[in-house]
Write an enzyme that holds these catalytic residues in place. Structure first.
Site, PDB file in Angstrom:
ATOM      1  CG  ASP A  33      27.192  29.035  47.706  1.00 14.20           C
ATOM      2  OD1 ASP A  33      27.673  29.827  46.883  1.00 14.20           O
ATOM      3  OD2 ASP A  33      27.049  27.826  47.496  1.00 14.20           O
ATOM      4  CD  GLU A  39      26.863  36.404  55.926  1.00 15.37           C
ATOM      5  OE1 GLU A  39      26.605  37.450  55.283  1.00 15.37           O
ATOM      6  OE2 GLU A  39      26.172  36.007  56.858  1.00 15.37           O
ATOM      7  CB  SER A  71      46.024  32.005  48.222  1.00 20.13           C
ATOM      8  OG  SER A  71      44.777  32.441  47.724  1.00 20.13           O
ATOM      9  CD1 TRP A  87      48.521  35.523  47.483  1.00 19.43           C
ATOM     10  CD2 TRP A  87      49.679  37.263  48.259  1.00 19.43           C
ATOM     11  NE1 TRP A  87      49.512  35.805  46.566  1.00 19.43           N
ATOM     12  CE2 TRP A  87      50.245  36.871  47.022  1.00 19.43           C
ATOM     13  CE3 TRP A  87      50.254  38.337  48.938  1.00 19.43           C
ATOM     14  CZ2 TRP A  87      51.342  37.514  46.457  1.00 19.43           C
ATOM     15  CZ3 TRP A  87      51.358  38.975  48.376  1.00 19.43           C
ATOM     16  CH2 TRP A  87      51.869  38.569  47.153  1.00 19.43           C
ATOM     17  CB  ALA A 134      47.426  26.751  44.542  1.00 16.19           C
ATOM     18  N   GLY A 135      46.554  30.185  43.529  1.00 16.77           N
ATOM     19  CA  GLY A 135      45.727  31.309  43.974  1.00 16.77           C
ATOM     20  C   GLY A 135      44.372  31.204  43.318  1.00 16.77           C
ATOM     21  N   PRO A 154      51.593  29.824  46.869  1.00 15.42           N
ATOM     22  CG  PRO A 154      53.785  29.906  47.668  1.00 15.42           C
ATOM     23  CD  PRO A 154      52.446  29.313  47.959  1.00 15.42           C
TER      24      PRO A 154
END
Length: 399
Positions: free
Chosen positions: A244, A246, A131, A161, A135-136, A133
């Site tokens: 995909d 886990e 992520s 984050w 582009a989350g 600022p």
């Protein structure tokens, strides 16, 4: 669906329970029984993974040739269930569940030899740099770039984050290596030593007093080209592979189960007017509904473990588990705080065990409000519920 163990699984559970009970240190068990914080200190996780590694049980999900076990999906589920039942620390899952499968599936032999053994033993701790600022949820809009210069990439940008970056050793990052193609086609997957010149990590203060989430600034960081995993421009595919590979971890079923048992204990122990609050109709009804919802989620996990997805592709199945798992994390911790009522507002420093244990402030009080607050993010991190529902809508309506 029958949730009871088959005879062979019952024997396996007994064996695992006895061995874990033998090796799990008392202080770690007590720390996690109290669970005053939702994000474990790395030193505790590393210590526990080292113990499991010595048993050959630290990465049972990996292929046997890289240190995994030959356990069935059901046995792996039982193993994690027993760890949580005994109040053992959680795994260094960003390494064991996320980046390691990318490395052993798409990485070079040199990368496998360099990174997998130390990840397996807990010596190397990872963080995930996806992520940004701006582009989350819309991750493809990332702006962090990696420009090839000789035998290195020059990486510049910012990630946010980034869980546990302040105590991690390495990070796995999505970066843009080609700005001239469609956004998804220009993304690459890089492994970056967080001690590299130009890397700055800043912890983000959180509502519960923790600082587990971080900002990572990359200022012309030189990254050896040998740290590129797979091919340039394939990073977007590798990122989807994480989900995909886990898919059942998105449910957080073991964490929810442990918190549900804690909630039941609070209901039996905490009293108002000399009566256990768990017997009050408003709480008893919510608790019964929660337990039914958790059982339903567990059934869904078992169906996916058994590859019965009723036609759902893996990423859509993961979206279903992510939505429900996030909602239940919030619901169970909210009920804990409502049961404790005004006592839940007492503040304790996150992670502290130096709290009074007496009739006025019993041991189940500290941390409940902090854990409730941090689970507000459960429906955001890993892809917001809105994004997950868009994924499901594309499946349902063929969009």
């Amino acid at each position: 669906m029958n949730l009871a163990d088959a005879p062979e699984d019952e024997a396996f559970r007994s064996m695992v329970r006895a061995k874990l009970d033998e090796v799990l240190p008392h202080d770690l068990r007590e720390r996690w029984r109290l669970m005053t914080t939702y994000t474990p200190p790395a030193i505790e996780q590393r210590r526990w993974i080292k113990i499991l590694s010595e048993l050959g049980w630290s990465v049972p999900w990996w292929p046997v040739e890289y240190g995994g076990t030959d356990w069935t999906s059901r046995q792996k589920f039982i193993f994690e269930e027993e760890i949580h039942r005994l109040n053992g620390p959680e795994f260094l899952w960003q390494g064991s569940h996320l980046v390691a499968p990318i490395i052993y599936t798409f990485g070079t032999e040199e990368q496998k030899a360099r990174f997998l053994p130390v990840t397996r033993t807990g010596e190397l701790m990872w963080c995930q740099g996806f992520s940004e600022p701006n582009a989350g949820s819309d991750l493809v809009s990332m702006r962090t770039t990696a420009r090839r210069k000789g035998n290195h990439y020059i990486v510049s940008g910012q990630k946010i984050w980034t869980s546990g970056a302040f105590e991690a050793d390495w990070g796995f990052f999505l970066v843009k290596t080609d700005l001239s193609v469609k956004p998804q086609e220009g993304v690459s997957f890089l492994l970056i030593d967080l001690k590299s010149p130009g890397v700055t990590i800043r912890q983000i203060p959180e509502l519960d007093g923790e600082g587990h989430l971080c900002e990572v600034f990359l200022d012309n960081v030189e990254v050896p080209a040998e740290n590129l995993v797979g091919e340039e421009g394939k990073g977007w595919s590798y990122a989807k592979f994480l989900l995909d590979h886990e898919r059942t971890t998105a449910a957080f079923i073991f964490r929810i189960r442990r918190e549900l048992e804690r909630t039941k204990s609070i209901g039996r122990t905490h009293k108002r007017n000399n009566a256990p609050v768990g017997g009050f109709p408003q709480f008893a009804t919510r608790l019964a509904r929660l337990e039914a919802d958790v059982i339903a989620l567990e059934w869904s996990v078992f169906r996916i473990l058994g590859e019965d997805r009723s036609g759902f592709p893996p990423n859509q199945a993961a979206s279903v588990l992510k939505i429900r798992g996030g909602e239940l994390q919030q619901a169970v911790t909210e009920l804990q705080v409502d049961m404790i009522a005004e006592r839940a507002i007492r503040y304790y420093q996150a992670g502290s065990q130096d709290h009074p244990a007496n009739a006025e402030w019993p041991e189940y009080v500290p941390g409940r409000s902090g854990v409730m607050m941090i689970t507000r993010a459960a429906t955001i991190y890993g892809g917001t519920n809105e994004i997950q529902k868009n994924i499901l809508a594309r499946l349902a309506f063929g969009l």
